[in-house]
Design a protein around this motif. Sequence first.
Motif, PDB file in Angstrom:
ATOM      1  N   HIS A 108       0.775  -1.233   0.025  1.00  0.00           N
ATOM      2  CA  HIS A 108       0.119   0.206   0.045  1.00  0.00           C
ATOM      3  C   HIS A 108       0.780   1.213  -0.009  1.00  0.00           C
ATOM      4  O   HIS A 108       1.645   1.725   0.957  1.00  0.00           O
ATOM      5  CB  HIS A 108      -1.035  -0.116   1.259  1.00  0.00           C
ATOM      6  CG  HIS A 108      -2.059  -0.885   1.251  1.00  0.00           C
ATOM      7  ND1 HIS A 108      -3.140  -0.838   0.612  1.00  0.00           N
ATOM      8  CD2 HIS A 108      -1.836  -2.387   1.562  1.00  0.00           C
ATOM      9  CE1 HIS A 108      -3.976  -1.890   0.501  1.00  0.00           C
ATOM     10  NE2 HIS A 108      -3.055  -2.967   1.041  1.00  0.00           N
ATOM     11  N   LEU A 109       0.794   2.016  -1.051  1.00  0.00           N
ATOM     12  CA  LEU A 109       1.579   3.269  -1.004  1.00  0.00           C
ATOM     13  C   LEU A 109       0.805   4.352  -1.356  1.00  0.00           C
ATOM     14  O   LEU A 109      -0.443   4.378  -1.777  1.00  0.00           O
ATOM     15  CB  LEU A 109       2.594   2.945  -2.579  1.00  0.00           C
ATOM     16  CG  LEU A 109       3.336   1.719  -2.704  1.00  0.00           C
ATOM     17  CD1 LEU A 109       3.687   1.476  -3.916  1.00  0.00           C
ATOM     18  CD2 LEU A 109       4.349   1.601  -1.490  1.00  0.00           C
ATOM     19  N   PRO A 110       1.277   5.404  -0.964  1.00  0.00           N
ATOM     20  CA  PRO A 110       0.648   6.821  -1.251  1.00  0.00           C
ATOM     21  C   PRO A 110       0.338   7.145  -2.746  1.00  0.00           C
ATOM     22  O   PRO A 110       1.274   6.730  -3.545  1.00  0.00           O
ATOM     23  CB  PRO A 110       1.454   7.991  -0.507  1.00  0.00           C
ATOM     24  CG  PRO A 110       2.840   7.317  -0.279  1.00  0.00           C
ATOM     25  CD  PRO A 110       2.695   5.832  -0.282  1.00  0.00           C
ATOM     26  N   PRO A 111      -0.587   7.965  -2.930  1.00  0.00           N
ATOM     27  CA  PRO A 111      -0.888   7.972  -4.456  1.00  0.00           C
ATOM     28  C   PRO A 111       0.032   8.361  -5.387  1.00  0.00           C
ATOM     29  O   PRO A 111       0.393   7.709  -6.532  1.00  0.00           O
ATOM     30  CB  PRO A 111      -1.855   9.222  -4.430  1.00  0.00           C
ATOM     31  CG  PRO A 111      -2.646   9.229  -3.147  1.00  0.00           C
ATOM     32  CD  PRO A 111      -1.512   8.672  -2.277  1.00  0.00           C
ATOM     33  N   GLU A 112       1.047   9.334  -5.199  1.00  0.00           N
ATOM     34  CA  GLU A 112       1.939   9.687  -6.247  1.00  0.00           C
ATOM     35  C   GLU A 112       3.195   8.713  -6.274  1.00  0.00           C
ATOM     36  O   GLU A 112       3.619   8.162  -7.395  1.00  0.00           O
ATOM     37  CB  GLU A 112       2.606  10.897  -5.806  1.00  0.00           C
ATOM     38  CG  GLU A 112       1.722  12.194  -6.078  1.00  0.00           C
ATOM     39  CD  GLU A 112       1.303  12.159  -7.656  1.00  0.00           C
ATOM     40  OE1 GLU A 112       2.225  11.874  -8.819  1.00  0.00           O
ATOM     41  OE2 GLU A 112      -0.018  12.287  -7.921  1.00  0.00           O
ATOM     42  N   LEU A 113       3.587   8.005  -5.178  1.00  0.00           N
ATOM     43  CA  LEU A 113       4.512   6.902  -5.093  1.00  0.00           C
ATOM     44  C   LEU A 113       3.994   5.718  -5.878  1.00  0.00           C
ATOM     45  O   LEU A 113       4.398   5.115  -6.702  1.00  0.00           O
ATOM     46  CB  LEU A 113       4.878   6.424  -4.029  1.00  0.00           C
ATOM     47  CG  LEU A 113       5.865   5.324  -3.611  1.00  0.00           C
ATOM     48  CD1 LEU A 113       7.035   5.471  -4.650  1.00  0.00           C
ATOM     49  CD2 LEU A 113       6.560   5.154  -2.093  1.00  0.00           C
ATOM     50  N   ARG A 114       2.566   5.327  -5.622  1.00  0.00           N
ATOM     51  CA  ARG A 114       1.997   4.363  -6.269  1.00  0.00           C
ATOM     52  C   ARG A 114       1.891   4.250  -7.729  1.00  0.00           C
ATOM     53  O   ARG A 114       2.306   3.374  -8.456  1.00  0.00           O
ATOM     54  CB  ARG A 114       0.561   4.316  -5.980  1.00  0.00           C
ATOM     55  CG  ARG A 114      -0.290   2.885  -6.183  1.00  0.00           C
ATOM     56  CD  ARG A 114      -1.627   3.117  -6.122  1.00  0.00           C
ATOM     57  NE  ARG A 114      -2.410   3.872  -7.353  1.00  0.00           N
ATOM     58  CZ  ARG A 114      -2.872   4.929  -7.357  1.00  0.00           C
ATOM     59  NH1 ARG A 114      -2.992   5.614  -6.124  1.00  0.00           N
ATOM     60  NH2 ARG A 114      -3.144   5.526  -8.382  1.00  0.00           N
TER      61      ARG A 114
END
Length: 199
Positions: A108-114
Motif C-alpha cells: 500500500h503506497l501513497p498516491p504519487e508513489l503508487r
Amino acid sequence: MKALWDARFAGDEYVYGTAPNRFFAAQIVQTEPGRLLLPGEGEGRNAVFAALKGWQVDAIDFSHEARKKALALAEQSGTKLQNYLVCDLAEATLPENSYDAAAEIFVHLPPELRKQWHRKLSGSIRPGGRLIIEAYHRDQLSYGTGGPQHPDLLYTAHLLASDFPDFEMLMLDETVDTLNEGLLHQGLSALVRLVAVKR
C-alpha cells in the motif's frame, strides 16, 4: 517509516505467518515458472513458496529485519532466495520487459508513489507476463481487521485498472473474505484482487 517496519519485523514471530498468501499461491501455481518480482515482500512467505515451485525470485523490501527473516525462512524450508534487495520502492530500478510475473500482496503506497511505482512495475513485465495483486479495498476502514488506516493508502478496482492500461484484465474483483495471516491480517476484510496479462 522504515524504522516502524524494522521494529515490526524484529521479533522472532513471523507477523504475517509463514504460509503464502492464499490468493497469490492459487494464482502462481497456475503459471509456468520463470522470473518473478515480489515488491514489498516482507518476511518472505510468498518468495519462499514461489522458489519451492521453481520460480527465480527477485524480492524487494526496505526492511533489513524482513530480509533476515526471509532468508532464514528459506533456509528452514530447504531453498534459497538469491536476490532479496533492501531498497525503498521510490529508489528501485527495474529491468525493462524482464519478468514473467510480478505480484503485489498488500503493498500500500501513497498516491504519487503508487503511480510512479506502478509505471516502473508495468515496464518491467514482459509482454505476455502476468501481474497478480491482492490489497485492501477502501471499505476496509469499516472492518478494522488490518491494513492502513488512511483511505489514500487503500485501493479500488478502478484505481488499479487505471494504473495498468497496458494489461488485459483476467480478474478484477472487489470482494469480502476472511484472512488468517499471522498476527496482523485476521478476520473479515474488504479486498481488491487483480490478475492481468501484459499486452
